[in-house]
Write a protein that holds these residues in place. Sequence first.
Motif, PDB file in Angstrom:
ATOM      1  N   THR A 153      33.441 -23.542 -33.642  1.00 24.10           N
ATOM      2  CA  THR A 153      33.220 -24.351 -34.842  1.00 24.10           C
ATOM      3  C   THR A 153      34.521 -25.028 -35.220  1.00 24.10           C
ATOM      4  O   THR A 153      35.611 -24.599 -34.826  1.00 24.10           O
ATOM      5  N   TYR A 154      34.396 -26.102 -35.987  1.00 16.04           N
ATOM      6  CA  TYR A 154      35.557 -26.875 -36.431  1.00 16.04           C
ATOM      7  C   TYR A 154      35.504 -26.945 -37.949  1.00 16.04           C
ATOM      8  O   TYR A 154      34.464 -27.330 -38.515  1.00 16.04           O
ATOM      9  N   VAL A 174      28.475 -29.847 -39.268  1.00 16.86           N
ATOM     10  CA  VAL A 174      27.245 -30.292 -38.598  1.00 16.86           C
ATOM     11  C   VAL A 174      26.041 -30.136 -39.518  1.00 16.86           C
ATOM     12  O   VAL A 174      25.144 -30.982 -39.554  1.00 16.86           O
ATOM     13  N   VAL A 222      36.948 -33.508 -33.116  1.00 16.00           N
ATOM     14  CA  VAL A 222      36.717 -32.651 -31.950  1.00 16.00           C
ATOM     15  C   VAL A 222      37.640 -33.050 -30.803  1.00 16.00           C
ATOM     16  O   VAL A 222      38.273 -32.212 -30.144  1.00 16.00           O
ATOM     17  N   ASP A 282      31.682 -26.110 -24.938  1.00  9.95           N
ATOM     18  CA  ASP A 282      31.527 -26.144 -26.398  1.00  9.95           C
ATOM     19  C   ASP A 282      31.858 -27.526 -26.964  1.00  9.95           C
ATOM     20  O   ASP A 282      31.166 -28.039 -27.857  1.00  9.95           O
ATOM     21  N   TYR A 327      21.774 -26.741 -28.449  1.00  5.83           N
ATOM     22  CA  TYR A 327      23.211 -26.749 -28.725  1.00  5.83           C
ATOM     23  C   TYR A 327      23.562 -25.683 -29.761  1.00  5.83           C
ATOM     24  O   TYR A 327      24.598 -25.018 -29.665  1.00  5.83           O
ATOM     25  N   ARG A 358      29.015 -29.853 -26.131  1.00  4.69           N
ATOM     26  CA  ARG A 358      27.834 -29.598 -26.962  1.00  4.69           C
ATOM     27  C   ARG A 358      28.058 -30.098 -28.396  1.00  4.69           C
ATOM     28  O   ARG A 358      27.142 -30.648 -29.014  1.00  4.69           O
ATOM     29  N   THR A 359      29.273 -29.915 -28.898  1.00  6.62           N
ATOM     30  CA  THR A 359      29.543 -30.366 -30.270  1.00  6.62           C
ATOM     31  C   THR A 359      29.475 -31.886 -30.350  1.00  6.62           C
ATOM     32  O   THR A 359      28.895 -32.457 -31.283  1.00  6.62           O
ATOM     33  N   THR A 388      26.457 -22.927 -28.643  1.00  7.18           N
ATOM     34  CA  THR A 388      27.842 -23.284 -28.968  1.00  7.18           C
ATOM     35  C   THR A 388      28.501 -22.174 -29.786  1.00  7.18           C
ATOM     36  O   THR A 388      27.963 -21.747 -30.813  1.00  7.18           O
ATOM     37  N   THR A 408      25.933 -32.876 -30.157  1.00  6.71           N
ATOM     38  CA  THR A 408      25.264 -32.589 -31.434  1.00  6.71           C
ATOM     39  C   THR A 408      25.499 -33.730 -32.419  1.00  6.71           C
ATOM     40  O   THR A 408      24.565 -34.228 -33.058  1.00  6.71           O
TER      41      THR A 408
END
Lengths: 277, 224
Positions: free
Chosen positions: B111-112, B117, B164, B187, B104, B190-191, B108, B194
Amino acid sequence: MNMSTQETDGSPISTDVRTTENARADRPDETVVATRGLDVYYNDDQALDDIDIEIPENKVTALIGPSGCGKSTFLRCINRMNDQIDAAHVEGEVVFKGKNVYDDDVDPVALRRKIGQVFQKPNPFPKSIRDNVTYGLEVQGKDTSDEDVERALRGAALWDEVKDQLDESGLDLSGGQQQRLCIARAIAPDPEVILMDEPTSALDPVAASKIEDLIDELVEEYTVIIVTHNMQQAARISDKTAVFLTGGELVEFDDTAAIFENPSDSRVEDYITGKFG
Amino acid sequence: MPREQYQERLGELRQRVLEMAELVVERLRTALGTFESRDEEAARSVIDGDEEINERYLDLEADCVQLLALQQPVAGDLRFITASFKIITDLERIGDLATNLAEYATETDRTYSDVDVREIGALTAEMLEDAIDAYAGEVADATFEIARRDDEIDAYCQQAGEVVIRDLIDGEIGDSSDEEIRALLDDVSRTLLTIRDLERVGDHAVNIAARTLYMVENDDELIY
Protein backbone atom coordinates in the motif's frame (compact mmCIF):
# COMPACT_ATOMS: atom_id res chain seq x y z
CA MET A 1 -15.69 -10.58 -22.04
CA ASN A 2 -13.31 -7.87 -22.99
CA MET A 3 -14.52 -6.75 -26.36
CA SER A 4 -12.41 -3.70 -26.86
CA THR A 5 -9.43 -2.00 -25.39
CA GLN A 6 -10.78 1.41 -26.20
CA GLU A 7 -12.41 2.85 -23.13
CA THR A 8 -13.31 6.37 -24.14
CA ASP A 9 -16.14 6.47 -26.60
CA GLY A 10 -15.25 9.03 -29.19
CA SER A 11 -17.28 7.62 -32.02
CA PRO A 12 -19.85 10.00 -33.44
CA ILE A 13 -23.37 8.82 -33.04
CA SER A 14 -24.71 7.43 -36.24
CA THR A 15 -28.43 7.86 -36.37
CA ASP A 16 -28.67 9.68 -39.64
CA VAL A 17 -31.70 7.99 -41.08
CA ARG A 18 -31.43 9.64 -44.48
CA THR A 19 -30.07 7.39 -47.17
CA THR A 20 -30.01 9.89 -50.00
CA GLU A 21 -26.62 11.16 -51.06
CA ASN A 22 -25.09 13.71 -48.80
CA ALA A 23 -24.00 15.78 -51.78
CA ARG A 24 -27.64 16.41 -52.58
CA ALA A 25 -28.47 17.23 -49.01
CA ASP A 26 -25.69 19.78 -48.94
CA ARG A 27 -27.00 21.64 -51.97
CA PRO A 28 -28.44 25.02 -51.04
CA ASP A 29 -32.20 25.17 -51.22
CA GLU A 30 -33.70 27.09 -54.15
CA THR A 31 -37.44 27.36 -53.78
CA VAL A 32 -39.41 26.06 -56.74
CA VAL A 33 -42.89 25.91 -55.21
CA ALA A 34 -44.10 28.09 -52.36
CA THR A 35 -47.50 28.50 -50.78
CA ARG A 36 -48.63 31.53 -48.86
CA GLY A 37 -51.68 31.51 -46.65
CA LEU A 38 -53.09 28.55 -48.53
CA ASP A 39 -56.56 27.54 -47.40
CA VAL A 40 -58.66 24.86 -49.07
CA TYR A 41 -62.30 24.14 -48.35
CA TYR A 42 -64.54 21.36 -49.54
CA ASN A 43 -67.85 23.18 -49.31
CA ASP A 44 -67.77 24.44 -45.71
CA ASP A 45 -65.17 21.96 -44.46
CA GLN A 46 -61.68 23.35 -44.22
CA ALA A 47 -59.12 20.83 -45.52
CA LEU A 48 -56.01 23.02 -45.38
CA ASP A 49 -55.42 25.80 -42.90
CA ASP A 50 -53.10 28.68 -43.75
CA ILE A 51 -50.23 26.68 -45.24
CA ASP A 52 -46.94 28.49 -45.77
CA ILE A 53 -44.17 26.35 -47.17
CA GLU A 54 -41.20 26.65 -49.51
CA ILE A 55 -40.36 23.48 -51.40
CA PRO A 56 -36.78 23.24 -52.63
CA GLU A 57 -35.79 22.49 -56.20
CA ASN A 58 -34.19 19.17 -57.17
CA LYS A 59 -34.91 17.61 -53.83
CA VAL A 60 -37.44 15.08 -52.59
CA THR A 61 -40.03 16.51 -50.26
CA ALA A 62 -42.24 14.02 -48.45
CA LEU A 63 -45.68 14.92 -47.16
CA ILE A 64 -46.77 12.73 -44.26
CA GLY A 65 -49.62 12.73 -41.81
CA PRO A 66 -52.68 10.74 -40.78
CA SER A 67 -55.57 10.08 -43.15
CA GLY A 68 -57.67 13.16 -43.76
CA CYS A 69 -54.97 15.63 -42.76
CA GLY A 70 -54.96 17.33 -46.16
CA LYS A 71 -51.67 16.18 -47.61
CA SER A 72 -53.18 14.88 -50.86
CA THR A 73 -55.31 17.99 -51.06
CA PHE A 74 -52.14 20.03 -50.75
CA LEU A 75 -50.50 18.02 -53.52
CA ARG A 76 -53.46 18.59 -55.83
CA CYS A 77 -53.34 22.34 -55.22
CA ILE A 78 -49.86 22.57 -56.69
CA ASN A 79 -50.94 21.63 -60.22
CA ARG A 80 -54.56 22.70 -59.81
CA MET A 81 -55.97 19.21 -59.91
CA ASN A 82 -58.43 20.46 -57.30
CA ASP A 83 -60.02 22.51 -60.06
CA GLN A 84 -61.70 19.28 -61.11
CA ILE A 85 -63.46 18.95 -57.77
CA ASP A 86 -66.54 21.14 -57.78
CA ALA A 87 -66.74 21.42 -54.00
CA ALA A 88 -63.12 22.54 -53.65
CA HIS A 89 -62.40 26.18 -53.00
CA VAL A 90 -58.84 27.50 -52.79
CA GLU A 91 -57.65 30.70 -51.13
CA GLY A 92 -54.13 32.05 -50.82
CA GLU A 93 -51.28 31.57 -53.23
CA VAL A 94 -49.38 28.67 -54.76
CA VAL A 95 -46.30 30.19 -56.36
CA PHE A 96 -44.44 28.16 -58.96
CA LYS A 97 -41.23 29.80 -60.12
CA GLY A 98 -42.48 33.23 -59.10
CA LYS A 99 -45.98 32.96 -60.57
CA ASN A 100 -49.18 32.27 -58.65
CA VAL A 101 -50.65 29.26 -60.40
CA TYR A 102 -54.15 30.46 -59.50
CA ASP A 103 -53.76 33.67 -61.47
CA ASP A 104 -56.41 34.04 -64.19
CA ASP A 105 -53.87 33.90 -67.00
CA VAL A 106 -52.48 30.50 -66.01
CA ASP A 107 -53.59 27.60 -68.21
CA PRO A 108 -54.04 24.57 -65.92
CA VAL A 109 -53.28 22.13 -68.72
CA ALA A 110 -50.00 23.87 -69.52
CA LEU A 111 -49.26 24.01 -65.78
CA ARG A 112 -49.68 20.23 -65.50
CA ARG A 113 -47.07 19.70 -68.17
CA LYS A 114 -44.60 21.54 -65.98
CA ILE A 115 -45.91 19.89 -62.83
CA GLY A 116 -46.64 16.26 -63.66
CA GLN A 117 -48.37 13.78 -61.41
CA VAL A 118 -48.19 10.08 -60.64
CA PHE A 119 -51.05 8.48 -58.79
CA GLN A 120 -51.43 5.78 -56.19
CA LYS A 121 -52.67 3.15 -58.58
CA PRO A 122 -50.79 2.72 -61.85
CA ASN A 123 -53.11 4.04 -64.54
CA PRO A 124 -51.60 3.49 -67.97
CA PHE A 125 -53.89 4.17 -70.91
CA PRO A 126 -55.17 1.12 -72.78
CA LYS A 127 -52.68 1.87 -75.49
CA SER A 128 -49.23 0.71 -76.49
CA ILE A 129 -46.25 1.44 -74.31
CA ARG A 130 -45.04 3.89 -76.96
CA ASP A 131 -48.38 5.69 -77.12
CA ASN A 132 -48.54 5.95 -73.35
CA VAL A 133 -45.27 7.83 -73.38
CA THR A 134 -46.02 10.06 -76.35
CA TYR A 135 -49.56 10.89 -75.30
CA GLY A 136 -48.60 13.95 -73.27
CA LEU A 137 -46.45 15.33 -76.06
CA GLU A 138 -49.06 14.75 -78.73
CA VAL A 139 -51.68 16.53 -76.64
CA GLN A 140 -49.37 19.53 -76.86
CA GLY A 141 -49.37 19.15 -80.64
CA LYS A 142 -45.72 18.22 -80.66
CA ASP A 143 -44.14 15.76 -83.02
CA THR A 144 -42.71 12.80 -81.19
CA SER A 145 -39.70 10.73 -82.04
CA ASP A 146 -38.29 7.40 -81.01
CA GLU A 147 -35.63 9.37 -79.15
CA ASP A 148 -38.32 11.04 -77.03
CA VAL A 149 -39.76 7.64 -76.15
CA GLU A 150 -36.38 6.17 -75.30
CA ARG A 151 -35.39 9.19 -73.23
CA ALA A 152 -38.58 9.05 -71.14
CA LEU A 153 -38.42 5.29 -70.68
CA ARG A 154 -34.75 5.44 -69.75
CA GLY A 155 -35.57 8.23 -67.32
CA ALA A 156 -38.14 5.97 -65.73
CA ALA A 157 -35.69 3.04 -65.58
CA LEU A 158 -37.99 1.00 -67.81
CA TRP A 159 -36.24 1.09 -71.21
CA ASP A 160 -34.20 -2.07 -70.83
CA GLU A 161 -37.26 -4.04 -69.83
CA VAL A 162 -39.60 -2.89 -72.63
CA LYS A 163 -37.44 -1.76 -75.55
CA ASP A 164 -38.43 -4.80 -77.60
CA GLN A 165 -42.15 -4.52 -76.94
CA LEU A 166 -42.92 -0.84 -77.41
CA ASP A 167 -46.01 -1.59 -79.47
CA GLU A 168 -47.50 -3.94 -76.94
CA SER A 169 -50.16 -2.77 -74.52
CA GLY A 170 -49.04 -0.93 -71.42
CA LEU A 171 -51.68 -2.88 -69.53
CA ASP A 172 -49.72 -6.11 -70.08
CA LEU A 173 -46.89 -4.89 -67.87
CA SER A 174 -46.55 -5.80 -64.19
CA GLY A 175 -47.83 -3.35 -61.59
CA GLY A 176 -44.38 -1.96 -60.87
CA GLN A 177 -43.62 -1.61 -64.58
CA GLN A 178 -46.97 0.10 -65.14
CA GLN A 179 -46.14 2.62 -62.44
CA ARG A 180 -42.77 3.30 -64.03
CA LEU A 181 -44.56 3.68 -67.37
CA CYS A 182 -46.75 6.31 -65.71
CA ILE A 183 -43.60 8.03 -64.48
CA ALA A 184 -42.22 7.90 -68.06
CA ARG A 185 -45.45 9.49 -69.25
CA ALA A 186 -45.11 12.19 -66.60
CA ILE A 187 -41.51 13.03 -67.51
CA ALA A 188 -41.96 12.88 -71.30
CA PRO A 189 -43.08 16.56 -71.51
CA ASP A 190 -39.95 17.47 -69.52
CA PRO A 191 -41.66 18.84 -66.40
CA GLU A 192 -39.90 20.62 -63.55
CA VAL A 193 -41.86 19.08 -60.71
CA ILE A 194 -43.30 15.60 -60.31
CA LEU A 195 -46.06 15.09 -57.77
CA MET A 196 -46.48 11.55 -56.47
CA ASP A 197 -49.48 10.48 -54.43
CA GLU A 198 -48.58 7.26 -52.62
CA PRO A 199 -46.92 5.88 -55.76
CA THR A 200 -45.84 2.59 -54.20
CA SER A 201 -48.75 1.72 -51.94
CA ALA A 202 -50.24 -0.65 -54.53
CA LEU A 203 -46.91 -2.35 -55.27
CA ASP A 204 -45.02 -5.27 -53.75
CA PRO A 205 -41.83 -4.45 -51.82
CA VAL A 206 -39.47 -5.22 -54.73
CA ALA A 207 -41.42 -3.09 -57.20
CA ALA A 208 -41.70 -0.37 -54.54
CA SER A 209 -37.96 -0.36 -53.97
CA LYS A 210 -37.39 0.12 -57.71
CA ILE A 211 -39.63 3.17 -57.61
CA GLU A 212 -37.72 4.47 -54.59
CA ASP A 213 -34.43 4.02 -56.44
CA LEU A 214 -35.94 5.76 -59.44
CA ILE A 215 -37.04 8.73 -57.32
CA ASP A 216 -33.46 9.05 -56.13
CA GLU A 217 -32.39 9.36 -59.79
CA LEU A 218 -35.29 11.56 -60.91
CA VAL A 219 -34.46 14.21 -58.37
CA GLU A 220 -31.23 14.95 -60.20
CA GLU A 221 -33.36 16.54 -62.92
CA TYR A 222 -36.71 17.18 -61.30
CA THR A 223 -38.23 18.22 -58.02
CA VAL A 224 -40.22 15.41 -56.43
CA ILE A 225 -43.03 15.96 -53.97
CA ILE A 226 -44.41 12.72 -52.62
CA VAL A 227 -47.32 11.88 -50.36
CA THR A 228 -46.71 8.69 -48.45
CA HIS A 229 -48.28 6.85 -45.56
CA ASN A 230 -45.10 4.86 -45.17
CA MET A 231 -42.95 6.82 -42.76
CA GLN A 232 -39.95 4.58 -43.30
CA GLN A 233 -40.22 5.36 -47.00
CA ALA A 234 -40.30 9.08 -46.27
CA ALA A 235 -37.24 8.64 -44.06
CA ARG A 236 -35.41 6.62 -46.72
CA ILE A 237 -35.97 8.71 -49.79
CA SER A 238 -36.74 12.31 -48.90
CA ASP A 239 -34.56 15.31 -48.13
CA LYS A 240 -37.35 17.34 -46.56
CA THR A 241 -40.42 16.21 -44.72
CA ALA A 242 -43.62 18.14 -44.11
CA VAL A 243 -45.90 16.80 -41.39
CA PHE A 244 -49.59 17.60 -41.69
CA LEU A 245 -51.94 16.81 -38.86
CA THR A 246 -55.68 16.61 -38.55
CA GLY A 247 -57.35 19.91 -39.30
CA GLY A 248 -55.20 20.56 -42.33
CA GLU A 249 -52.41 22.14 -40.35
CA LEU A 250 -48.78 21.97 -41.47
CA VAL A 251 -47.21 21.31 -38.09
CA GLU A 252 -43.56 20.95 -39.00
CA PHE A 253 -41.39 21.18 -42.09
CA ASP A 254 -37.70 20.45 -41.84
CA ASP A 255 -34.85 18.29 -43.05
CA THR A 256 -35.99 14.68 -42.98
CA ALA A 257 -33.17 13.68 -40.65
CA ALA A 258 -34.26 16.32 -38.15
CA ILE A 259 -37.91 15.25 -38.31
CA PHE A 260 -37.11 11.61 -37.67
CA GLU A 261 -34.37 12.11 -35.11
CA ASN A 262 -35.52 15.10 -33.14
CA PRO A 263 -38.78 16.74 -34.20
CA SER A 264 -39.49 20.11 -32.64
CA ASP A 265 -43.20 19.65 -32.15
CA SER A 266 -44.38 17.12 -29.59
CA ARG A 267 -47.39 16.28 -31.78
CA VAL A 268 -45.02 15.28 -34.57
CA GLU A 269 -43.01 13.15 -32.12
CA ASP A 270 -46.23 11.45 -31.01
CA TYR A 271 -47.35 10.89 -34.59
CA ILE A 272 -44.14 9.46 -36.02
CA THR A 273 -43.52 7.24 -32.99
CA GLY A 274 -47.04 5.89 -33.35
CA LYS A 275 -48.43 7.27 -30.13
CA PHE A 276 -51.42 8.56 -32.05
CA GLY A 277 -52.71 8.60 -35.59
CA MET B 1 -52.42 4.32 -26.94
CA PRO B 2 -51.59 2.76 -30.34
CA ARG B 3 -48.63 0.37 -30.62
CA GLU B 4 -49.17 -0.73 -27.04
CA GLN B 5 -47.01 -3.82 -27.37
CA TYR B 6 -44.18 -1.71 -28.75
CA GLN B 7 -44.50 0.79 -25.91
CA GLU B 8 -44.45 -2.08 -23.43
CA ARG B 9 -41.26 -3.41 -25.00
CA LEU B 10 -39.60 -0.01 -24.70
CA GLY B 11 -40.59 0.05 -21.03
CA GLU B 12 -39.22 -3.45 -20.53
CA LEU B 13 -35.95 -2.49 -22.19
CA ARG B 14 -35.54 0.49 -19.87
CA GLN B 15 -36.31 -1.68 -16.84
CA ARG B 16 -33.87 -4.40 -17.87
CA VAL B 17 -31.06 -1.93 -18.58
CA LEU B 18 -31.58 -0.50 -15.10
CA GLU B 19 -31.52 -3.98 -13.58
CA MET B 20 -28.24 -4.69 -15.36
CA ALA B 21 -26.89 -1.34 -14.15
CA GLU B 22 -27.89 -2.15 -10.58
CA LEU B 23 -26.10 -5.48 -10.80
CA VAL B 24 -22.95 -3.88 -12.24
CA VAL B 25 -22.88 -1.22 -9.51
CA GLU B 26 -23.31 -3.92 -6.88
CA ARG B 27 -20.38 -5.90 -8.33
CA LEU B 28 -18.21 -2.81 -8.54
CA ARG B 29 -19.02 -1.89 -4.94
CA THR B 30 -18.19 -5.42 -3.83
CA ALA B 31 -14.89 -5.34 -5.71
CA LEU B 32 -13.98 -1.99 -4.19
CA GLY B 33 -14.90 -3.31 -0.74
CA THR B 34 -12.34 -6.08 -1.06
CA PHE B 35 -9.52 -3.50 -1.09
CA GLU B 36 -10.32 -3.05 2.58
CA SER B 37 -11.69 -6.43 3.61
CA ARG B 38 -9.40 -8.53 1.39
CA ASP B 39 -12.27 -10.95 1.43
CA GLU B 40 -11.30 -13.56 -1.15
CA GLU B 41 -14.77 -15.08 -1.21
CA ALA B 42 -16.31 -11.72 -2.05
CA ALA B 43 -13.69 -11.18 -4.75
CA ARG B 44 -14.43 -14.62 -6.18
CA SER B 45 -18.16 -13.82 -6.30
CA VAL B 46 -17.40 -10.76 -8.45
CA ILE B 47 -15.18 -12.72 -10.81
CA ASP B 48 -17.57 -15.64 -11.11
CA GLY B 49 -20.53 -13.28 -11.50
CA ASP B 50 -19.15 -11.65 -14.63
CA GLU B 51 -20.71 -14.36 -16.76
CA GLU B 52 -24.15 -13.27 -15.60
CA ILE B 53 -23.43 -9.68 -16.63
CA ASN B 54 -22.20 -10.84 -20.03
CA GLU B 55 -25.37 -12.85 -20.57
CA ARG B 56 -27.56 -9.92 -19.64
CA TYR B 57 -25.57 -7.75 -22.02
CA LEU B 58 -26.06 -10.17 -24.92
CA ASP B 59 -29.78 -10.52 -24.18
CA LEU B 60 -30.23 -6.76 -24.12
CA GLU B 61 -28.19 -6.35 -27.28
CA ALA B 62 -30.53 -8.81 -28.99
CA ASP B 63 -33.55 -6.90 -27.67
CA CYS B 64 -32.20 -3.62 -29.08
CA VAL B 65 -31.42 -5.17 -32.46
CA GLN B 66 -34.88 -6.69 -32.63
CA LEU B 67 -36.57 -3.41 -31.74
CA LEU B 68 -34.56 -1.61 -34.40
CA ALA B 69 -35.25 -4.27 -37.02
CA LEU B 70 -38.91 -4.87 -36.36
CA GLN B 71 -40.26 -1.60 -35.03
CA GLN B 72 -38.24 0.96 -37.00
CA PRO B 73 -38.19 3.43 -34.11
CA VAL B 74 -37.75 7.13 -34.76
CA ALA B 75 -37.25 10.36 -32.84
CA GLY B 76 -37.20 9.96 -29.03
CA ASP B 77 -37.74 6.21 -29.24
CA LEU B 78 -34.79 5.86 -31.62
CA ARG B 79 -32.55 7.92 -29.37
CA PHE B 80 -33.61 5.90 -26.34
CA ILE B 81 -32.84 2.56 -28.01
CA THR B 82 -29.52 3.64 -29.52
CA ALA B 83 -28.45 5.24 -26.23
CA SER B 84 -29.42 2.09 -24.32
CA PHE B 85 -27.56 -0.02 -26.87
CA LYS B 86 -24.37 1.94 -26.19
CA ILE B 87 -24.90 2.15 -22.44
CA ILE B 88 -25.14 -1.63 -21.99
CA THR B 89 -21.73 -1.91 -23.64
CA ASP B 90 -20.30 0.49 -21.07
CA LEU B 91 -21.97 -1.46 -18.28
CA GLU B 92 -20.57 -4.73 -19.56
CA ARG B 93 -17.07 -3.27 -19.66
CA ILE B 94 -17.44 -1.91 -16.14
CA GLY B 95 -18.33 -5.47 -15.15
CA ASP B 96 -15.04 -6.62 -16.68
CA LEU B 97 -13.16 -3.91 -14.81
CA ALA B 98 -14.83 -4.94 -11.55
CA THR B 99 -13.45 -8.46 -11.98
CA ASN B 100 -9.98 -7.01 -12.58
CA LEU B 101 -10.26 -4.87 -9.47
CA ALA B 102 -11.41 -7.82 -7.35
CA GLU B 103 -8.32 -9.75 -8.48
CA TYR B 104 -5.90 -6.90 -7.80
CA ALA B 105 -7.46 -6.18 -4.40
CA THR B 106 -6.82 -9.64 -3.04
CA GLU B 107 -3.42 -10.15 -4.65
CA THR B 108 -1.69 -6.86 -3.83
CA ASP B 109 0.21 -6.65 -0.55
CA ARG B 110 1.77 -3.26 -0.89
CA THR B 111 0.00 0.00 0.00
CA TYR B 112 1.02 3.61 -0.50
CA SER B 113 0.17 6.26 2.05
CA ASP B 114 -0.46 8.88 -0.66
CA VAL B 115 -2.58 6.62 -2.87
CA ASP B 116 -6.11 6.11 -1.59
CA VAL B 117 -7.56 3.52 -3.95
CA ARG B 118 -10.72 3.30 -1.88
CA GLU B 119 -11.28 7.03 -2.18
CA ILE B 120 -10.80 6.99 -5.97
CA GLY B 121 -13.05 3.91 -6.13
CA ALA B 122 -15.76 5.60 -4.11
CA LEU B 123 -15.69 8.65 -6.39
CA THR B 124 -15.95 6.59 -9.57
CA ALA B 125 -18.72 4.40 -8.18
CA GLU B 126 -20.64 7.50 -7.18
CA MET B 127 -20.17 8.94 -10.66
CA LEU B 128 -21.47 5.73 -12.17
CA GLU B 129 -24.54 5.71 -9.94
CA ASP B 130 -25.27 9.33 -10.81
CA ALA B 131 -24.93 8.57 -14.53
CA ILE B 132 -27.37 5.68 -14.18
CA ASP B 133 -29.76 7.88 -12.21
CA ALA B 134 -29.58 10.47 -15.00
CA TYR B 135 -30.47 7.76 -17.54
CA ALA B 136 -33.29 6.41 -15.38
CA GLY B 137 -34.74 9.83 -14.71
CA GLU B 138 -33.90 11.30 -18.13
CA VAL B 139 -32.12 14.18 -16.43
CA ALA B 140 -29.95 16.08 -18.89
CA ASP B 141 -28.52 18.69 -16.53
CA ALA B 142 -26.75 16.14 -14.32
CA THR B 143 -24.74 14.78 -17.23
CA PHE B 144 -22.47 17.82 -17.53
CA GLU B 145 -21.62 17.66 -13.83
CA ILE B 146 -20.69 13.99 -14.20
CA ALA B 147 -18.35 14.79 -17.10
CA ARG B 148 -16.73 17.56 -15.06
CA ARG B 149 -16.09 15.19 -12.14
CA ASP B 150 -14.31 12.80 -14.48
CA ASP B 151 -11.64 15.45 -15.05
CA GLU B 152 -11.01 15.50 -11.30
CA ILE B 153 -10.75 11.72 -11.19
CA ASP B 154 -8.35 11.71 -14.13
CA ALA B 155 -6.11 14.18 -12.31
CA TYR B 156 -6.38 12.16 -9.11
CA CYS B 157 -5.39 8.97 -10.96
CA GLN B 158 -2.49 10.61 -12.74
CA GLN B 159 -1.17 11.91 -9.43
CA ALA B 160 -1.59 8.47 -7.81
CA GLY B 161 0.27 6.80 -10.67
CA GLU B 162 3.15 9.21 -10.31
CA VAL B 163 3.37 8.45 -6.58
CA VAL B 164 3.70 4.72 -7.31
CA ILE B 165 6.34 5.23 -10.01
CA ARG B 166 8.27 7.72 -7.90
CA ASP B 167 8.24 5.28 -4.96
CA LEU B 168 9.65 2.61 -7.25
CA ILE B 169 12.38 4.91 -8.52
CA ASP B 170 13.29 6.08 -5.03
CA GLY B 171 13.09 2.65 -3.41
CA GLU B 172 16.19 0.74 -2.39
CA ILE B 173 16.27 -2.79 -3.65
CA GLY B 174 19.99 -3.35 -3.31
CA ASP B 175 19.92 -6.50 -1.15
CA SER B 176 16.53 -7.78 -2.25
CA SER B 177 16.30 -11.23 -3.70
CA ASP B 178 14.98 -11.83 -7.20
CA GLU B 179 11.81 -13.18 -5.66
CA GLU B 180 11.32 -10.06 -3.58
CA ILE B 181 11.95 -7.84 -6.60
CA ARG B 182 9.45 -9.84 -8.64
CA ALA B 183 6.86 -9.52 -5.87
CA LEU B 184 7.52 -5.79 -5.66
CA LEU B 185 7.12 -5.37 -9.42
CA ASP B 186 3.91 -7.41 -9.38
CA ASP B 187 2.50 -5.19 -6.65
CA VAL B 188 3.52 -2.05 -8.53
CA SER B 189 1.92 -3.36 -11.72
CA ARG B 190 -1.29 -4.30 -9.92
CA THR B 191 -1.49 -0.91 -8.22
CA LEU B 192 -0.97 0.94 -11.50
CA LEU B 193 -3.56 -1.28 -13.19
CA THR B 194 -5.98 -0.64 -10.33
CA ILE B 195 -5.58 3.10 -10.81
CA ARG B 196 -5.99 2.76 -14.57
CA ASP B 197 -9.11 0.59 -14.26
CA LEU B 198 -10.73 2.98 -11.82
CA GLU B 199 -10.03 5.80 -14.22
CA ARG B 200 -11.69 3.73 -16.96
CA VAL B 201 -14.77 3.17 -14.83
CA GLY B 202 -15.00 6.95 -14.70
CA ASP B 203 -14.69 7.13 -18.50
CA HIS B 204 -17.53 4.65 -18.90
CA ALA B 205 -19.66 6.64 -16.47
CA VAL B 206 -19.08 9.69 -18.68
CA ASN B 207 -20.06 7.66 -21.74
CA ILE B 208 -23.32 6.72 -20.03
CA ALA B 209 -23.92 10.37 -19.17
CA ALA B 210 -23.09 11.42 -22.75
CA ARG B 211 -25.55 8.93 -24.25
CA THR B 212 -28.16 10.02 -21.74
CA LEU B 213 -27.73 13.63 -22.77
CA TYR B 214 -28.11 12.61 -26.41
CA MET B 215 -31.15 10.52 -25.54
CA VAL B 216 -32.89 13.30 -23.64
CA GLU B 217 -31.86 16.42 -25.53
CA ASN B 218 -30.54 15.16 -28.88
CA ASP B 219 -27.33 16.88 -27.79
CA ASP B 220 -24.07 15.16 -28.73
CA GLU B 221 -21.78 17.62 -26.94
CA LEU B 222 -20.46 15.08 -24.45
CA ILE B 223 -20.02 12.34 -27.04
CA TYR B 224 -17.23 14.18 -28.81
